[in-house]
Enzyme design. Sequence first.
Site, PDB file in Angstrom:
ATOM      1  N   CYS A   1      -4.760   2.635  -3.591  1.00  0.00           N
ATOM      2  CA  CYS A   1      -3.502   3.121  -3.006  1.00  0.00           C
ATOM      3  C   CYS A   1      -2.364   2.128  -3.227  1.00  0.00           C
ATOM      4  O   CYS A   1      -1.495   1.952  -2.349  1.00  0.00           O
ATOM      5  CB  CYS A   1      -3.638   3.420  -1.509  1.00  0.00           C
ATOM      6  SG  CYS A   1      -4.838   4.691  -1.171  1.00  0.00           S
TER       7      CYS A   1
ATOM      8  N   GLN B   1      -4.611  -5.202   7.062  1.00  0.00           N
ATOM      9  CA  GLN B   1      -5.665  -6.090   6.566  1.00  0.00           C
ATOM     10  C   GLN B   1      -5.797  -7.372   7.377  1.00  0.00           C
ATOM     11  O   GLN B   1      -6.879  -7.947   7.445  1.00  0.00           O
ATOM     12  CB  GLN B   1      -5.418  -6.435   5.088  1.00  0.00           C
ATOM     13  CG  GLN B   1      -5.573  -5.267   4.130  1.00  0.00           C
ATOM     14  CD  GLN B   1      -6.981  -4.675   4.126  1.00  0.00           C
ATOM     15  OE1 GLN B   1      -7.964  -5.330   4.461  1.00  0.00           O
ATOM     16  NE2 GLN B   1      -7.082  -3.402   3.766  1.00  0.00           N
TER      17      GLN B   1
ATOM     18  N   ASP C   1       3.009  -4.713   8.271  1.00  0.00           N
ATOM     19  CA  ASP C   1       1.797  -3.925   8.082  1.00  0.00           C
ATOM     20  C   ASP C   1       0.618  -4.888   8.208  1.00  0.00           C
ATOM     21  O   ASP C   1       0.351  -5.681   7.301  1.00  0.00           O
ATOM     22  CB  ASP C   1       1.852  -3.276   6.687  1.00  0.00           C
ATOM     23  CG  ASP C   1       0.559  -2.569   6.318  1.00  0.00           C
ATOM     24  OD1 ASP C   1      -0.432  -2.711   7.059  1.00  0.00           O
ATOM     25  OD2 ASP C   1       0.540  -1.891   5.271  1.00  0.00           O
TER      26      ASP C   1
ATOM     27  N   HIS D   1       0.872  -1.186   0.000  1.00  0.00           N
ATOM     28  CA  HIS D   1       0.000   0.000   0.000  1.00  0.00           C
ATOM     29  C   HIS D   1       0.908   1.236   0.000  1.00  0.00           C
ATOM     30  O   HIS D   1       2.031   1.181   0.523  1.00  0.00           O
ATOM     31  CB  HIS D   1      -0.823  -0.059   1.293  1.00  0.00           C
ATOM     32  CG  HIS D   1      -1.906   0.952   1.430  1.00  0.00           C
ATOM     33  ND1 HIS D   1      -1.669   2.245   1.809  1.00  0.00           N
ATOM     34  CD2 HIS D   1      -3.240   0.856   1.261  1.00  0.00           C
ATOM     35  CE1 HIS D   1      -2.814   2.898   1.873  1.00  0.00           C
ATOM     36  NE2 HIS D   1      -3.790   2.085   1.533  1.00  0.00           N
TER      37      HIS D   1
ATOM     38  N   LYS E   1     -10.215  -0.688  10.974  1.00  0.00           N
ATOM     39  CA  LYS E   1     -10.350  -1.904  10.149  1.00  0.00           C
ATOM     40  C   LYS E   1     -10.762  -3.097  11.003  1.00  0.00           C
ATOM     41  O   LYS E   1     -10.952  -4.184  10.505  1.00  0.00           O
ATOM     42  CB  LYS E   1      -9.036  -2.203   9.434  1.00  0.00           C
ATOM     43  CG  LYS E   1      -8.599  -1.041   8.528  1.00  0.00           C
ATOM     44  CD  LYS E   1      -8.067  -1.504   7.227  1.00  0.00           C
ATOM     45  CE  LYS E   1      -7.300  -0.424   6.514  1.00  0.00           C
ATOM     46  NZ  LYS E   1      -7.969   0.067   5.322  1.00  0.00           N
TER      47      LYS E   1
HETATM   48  N1  PLP Z   1      -1.692  -0.837   4.618  1.00  0.00           N
HETATM   49  C1  PLP Z   1      -2.653  -1.587   4.053  1.00  0.00           C
HETATM   50  C2  PLP Z   1      -2.314  -2.978   3.603  1.00  0.00           C
HETATM   51  C3  PLP Z   1      -3.937  -1.075   3.909  1.00  0.00           C
HETATM   52  O1  PLP Z   1      -4.880  -1.821   3.351  1.00  0.00           O
HETATM   53  C4  PLP Z   1      -4.207   0.236   4.368  1.00  0.00           C
HETATM   54  C5  PLP Z   1      -5.537   0.820   4.184  1.00  0.00           C
HETATM   55  O2  PLP Z   1      -6.339   0.370   3.424  1.00  0.00           O
HETATM   56  C6  PLP Z   1      -3.175   0.968   4.962  1.00  0.00           C
HETATM   57  C7  PLP Z   1      -1.928   0.410   5.056  1.00  0.00           C
HETATM   58  C8  PLP Z   1      -3.411   2.345   5.485  1.00  0.00           C
HETATM   59  O3  PLP Z   1      -4.335   2.287   6.532  1.00  0.00           O
HETATM   60  P1  PLP Z   1      -4.875   3.648   7.184  1.00  0.00           P
HETATM   61  O4  PLP Z   1      -5.523   4.405   6.080  1.00  0.00           O
HETATM   62  O5  PLP Z   1      -5.842   3.183   8.210  1.00  0.00           O
HETATM   63  O6  PLP Z   1      -3.706   4.350   7.733  1.00  0.00           O
END
Ligand code: PLP
Length: 407
Positions: free
Chosen positions: A363, A201, A198, A121, A224
């Site tokens: 993203c 998900q 990270d 992401h 999430k």
């Molecule tokens: N990393 C992953 C794999 C994501 O799916 C997301 C958001 O969809 C993020 C990072 C960023 O999360 P946040 O917008 O809650 O900071």
Amino acid sequence: MDKNFVKNLRNRFPQISFMDQKGESYLDSASTSLKMDIVIETLKQIYETSVSNVHRGEHHLSLKVTAQYEQARSDVANFIGAEADEIIFTRNTTEGLNFLSESLKSFLKEGDEILITEMEHHSNFLPWKHLASELNLKLQIAPITSEAELDIPAFEKLLSSKTKIVSLTHISNVTGVINPLDKIIPLVRKTSSFIVIDAAQSISCISLDVNKMDCDFLVFSGHKIFSPSGIGVLYGKKSLLEKMPPYQTGGGTIFKVTKTHTEWANSPAKFEAGTPFIEGALALAKVLSFLKAEVNFKEVLNWERNLVRLSEDSLKGIEGICFMGSTNNRSNILSFIIEGIHSSDLAFILAKQKIALRAGHHCCMPLLQKLNLKTGVVRASFSVYNREEDIKALKTGLVKALDILKA
Ligand code: PLP
């Protein structure tokens, strides 16, 4: 997961009954999940009875809410097998990753390498990209296979004595592919690199234990996992946090400060500058405590994966449809394209039919560039409150959307 359990769990999400009445389907939990009833109850209770600041007052309200806030930290730690002082409350996953890319600077020197993957992401790509260009480091990007899984032999080849940070997602937010961390982390451990996971998900569908995983840092967002947006978590190994400078400075971060000298407080206080999102932390902790006590995450993932499989079976007859990622290694996400149709057009017409899902680059532009997907992908993501009825609605909606778009 037995159907009664899901039925009971569904009842814990007030927005579900609202959406059921309107005939709506929510297939966008990978973007943000619906909120549990305990979140609403916790926020209501705080706003009606307990508003006060933490770590900043001697009066009874402040002492009470400070104790609750620190208990929330322990509950969150318990959820992922950490110690309370290894938990730092952030705003979200993105802030956790920016925090790390800033605070880990002191461990790096020119020529060092950071290794990420092609499926990251932007939140786990841009902070490292900028850090690399700022400090003259090399950003290595491990490729994916034709099935959109991490190419583990290629990843291993990129590891070397120069690798100082490896940061990767547990689950791809585009393909739903699950990275086998039990295979990947031992490879990284052969180097002296830090390991950042990270878990944005995976937090809602896989039981995580940071010690068993053997990671150094792990980040996720409350929104999430059925909790408010604006509260997130950074886990860091205590021995590392102790050596790291604060990411932001300000109220709450010091033992002592003079005009010329600053003595930082211990972690986690050193890392939580300013008044935190107290009620968000309390609500998140309530949700995580409930899940820890009542929910079997293997059953959650099975339930969601089954919905993904049923969706794929139901949609595969549609002309021109192509699903992203490995059929055998998907979590709760099913992404697809339909040849000749823009993903946003599909999502727009599906929304008119009361189906909420997401289209676009999610993203993850480098991943979509790699997969040569110029018009984005449609993503249906499933959670514990989804049912087969949602799949029927998706299929009907999609067939109708295609009739409209091809007319
Ligand atoms: N990393 C992953 C794999 C994501 O799916 C997301 C958001 O969809 C993020 C990072 C960023 O999360 P946040 O917008 O809650 O900071």
